[in-house]
Structure formats: C-alpha cells, structure tokens
Design an enzyme around this catalytic site. Sequence first.
Site, short mmCIF file in Angstrom:
data_model
loop_
_atom_site.label_atom_id
_atom_site.label_comp_id
_atom_site.label_asym_id
_atom_site.label_seq_id
_atom_site.Cartn_x
_atom_site.Cartn_y
_atom_site.Cartn_z
N SER A 1 0.69 -1.01 0.20
CA SER A 1 -0.02 0.07 -0.17
C SER A 1 0.64 1.80 -0.05
O SER A 1 2.17 1.27 0.73
CB SER A 1 -0.80 0.12 0.72
OG SER A 1 -1.46 -0.83 1.35
N1 SAH Z 1 -1.24 -5.31 3.90
C1 SAH Z 1 -0.36 -5.11 2.69
C2 SAH Z 1 -1.03 -5.22 1.72
C3 SAH Z 1 -1.20 -5.80 0.91
S1 SAH Z 1 -2.24 -5.59 -0.64
C4 SAH Z 1 1.20 -4.41 2.84
O1 SAH Z 1 1.65 -4.04 3.77
O2 SAH Z 1 1.79 -5.16 2.25
C5 SAH Z 1 -4.08 -7.11 -0.56
C6 SAH Z 1 -3.63 -8.39 0.46
O3 SAH Z 1 -4.39 -8.78 0.70
C7 SAH Z 1 -2.73 -9.11 -0.99
O4 SAH Z 1 -1.58 -9.66 -0.90
C8 SAH Z 1 -3.86 -10.35 -1.34
O5 SAH Z 1 -3.76 -11.38 -1.45
C9 SAH Z 1 -5.24 -9.75 0.21
N2 SAH Z 1 -6.48 -10.90 0.47
C10 SAH Z 1 -6.47 -10.42 -0.18
N3 SAH Z 1 -7.56 -11.14 -0.13
C11 SAH Z 1 -8.14 -11.98 0.83
C12 SAH Z 1 -8.06 -13.01 1.52
N4 SAH Z 1 -9.52 -13.37 1.87
N5 SAH Z 1 -8.17 -13.05 3.09
C13 SAH Z 1 -6.74 -13.07 3.39
N6 SAH Z 1 -5.83 -12.10 2.40
C14 SAH Z 1 -6.15 -12.15 1.51
#
Ligand code: SAH
Length: 217
Positions: free
Chosen positions: A60
């Site tokens: 993000s």
């Molecule tokens: N917080 C992260 C940003 C993540 S982007 C950082 O600091 O880098 C969003 C993430 O959510 C992705 O890696 C995606 O794979 C995950 N995601 C999406 N749906 C999900 C679910 N149902 N359960 C767990 N993770 C999920």
Amino acid sequence: MSVESRKIRLVMDLRNGGVTDTRVLAALERIPRETFVAEAFQDQAYANQALPISCGQTISQPMVVGLMTQALELTDRHKILEVGTGSGYQAAILSRLVRRVYTIERHRDLMAAAEPRFKALNLHNITTMVGDGYKGWPAQAPFDRILVTAAARLVPPELVAQLSSEGGIMVLPVGDGGPSQEVIRVRKNGTQFESERLFPVRFVPLVQGVPDDPAKR
Ligand code: SAH
C-alpha cells in the site's frame, strides 16, 4: 538523495497529508520500507506510492498506511487482526504500536516472503496464518482492532462478529469492485454499531477462499 533524506521527506509529506499521530509517524520512520519492496523498486521505496509485489498484489501507499493506522486509534494494549499481509509492511508498522498482531494472507508465497522480514527486523509479536481472512481468525477472537487491507464489497459479517464489543474498531476499504472505494471505520459497543466514511482509496479486492495449492492436487 540518500535513503535517509528520502525517508525524512516522506514522513514530512505524510504529516502534511494529515498523519499527525506521533506514535504512527515514529513507526513509519522506524520500519524500513525497502525491506518489503522488491529489488526492482528499491529506488522507489520512499516514494509516496503503492508498488507491485508478487502474486499480482501491491504494497500500500505510505499515506494510506499512515491514515488507516491512525484511524485505528491504537494503544500498546491492543490485540489486532490484519487481513491481507501482502508484503508484511503494514503488519510491521502495527507491531510497533500494539501488543500483538495476527495477520492472515491467502497467498502462501507472499507469506513465505513476509515471515523472514519480520524475523530480520526482530518483530516477535506477529503471528501469521495462510488462509481466508474473510472468515477472520475465530480461535483468536475477539480482537480490539481489525484492519482489512483489501477491498470488500460489504463489511464481512464474520469480522464484525470477531470485533470486541467493548469499543472495538475495524477499519477497511469498501467498494463494489469498481474504481471508487472508501475507507470505513466501524465502532462496536455492546450490540451497537456506528460506521463512518473516512476517505477514498484504491485497493486490490478481498477475495474469498484460498488459491488452489498445487501440492494438494
Ligand atoms: N497490507 C499489505 C498490502 C496488501 S494488498 C502490505 O502492507 O503490503 C492486499 C492483500 O490482501 C494481498 O496480498 C491479497 O492476496 C490479500 N487478500 C485478498 N483477499 C484475502 C483474503 N480473503 N484473505 C487473506 N488475504 C487476502
């Protein structure tokens, strides 16, 4: 410009953009974002933008990390659930601010990359799980705080159920899959809920279920 001066400039930009909580700013200053960014994007680690990570996901934008973290009103007594570990950057920021972080990611490869980063930075209060974060982490509930870092169409009811009824706060992006998403803050007191719209964002979608594991086929 050196990494250190880029970092100072980014933290100044975040402050000007509304991240005023000094504990949050200190955590953003302390956690090295370059540790969570791929080799090819090292020169952009302190640019205020989201960057690609593997599995088609993103780390993000620092401003969004700052504002969402601030919106959680964290103290060092809190136990927090993060859904969407991704690179692990947001979990690392949280780990400096609360007692315990539980973080769930549906992509095994992303978690396998995030875990050694937590170790390398000596962040020992983070517990990880590969699975469907849409369902939360019932065995560890209730949580004082919940942060979702992928956009849901609606506030997932399982997560609301796992939020503490004594002033629990959940922050999450909500949107219908189109470009317009908003960060929502839900406050839970007893059986009462209150929800506020905070600011517009653009997140990857929250996907239900986990990807097929080729090892299990
Ligand atoms: N917080 C992260 C940003 C993540 S982007 C950082 O600091 O880098 C969003 C993430 O959510 C992705 O890696 C995606 O794979 C995950 N995601 C999406 N749906 C999900 C679910 N149902 N359960 C767990 N993770 C999920």
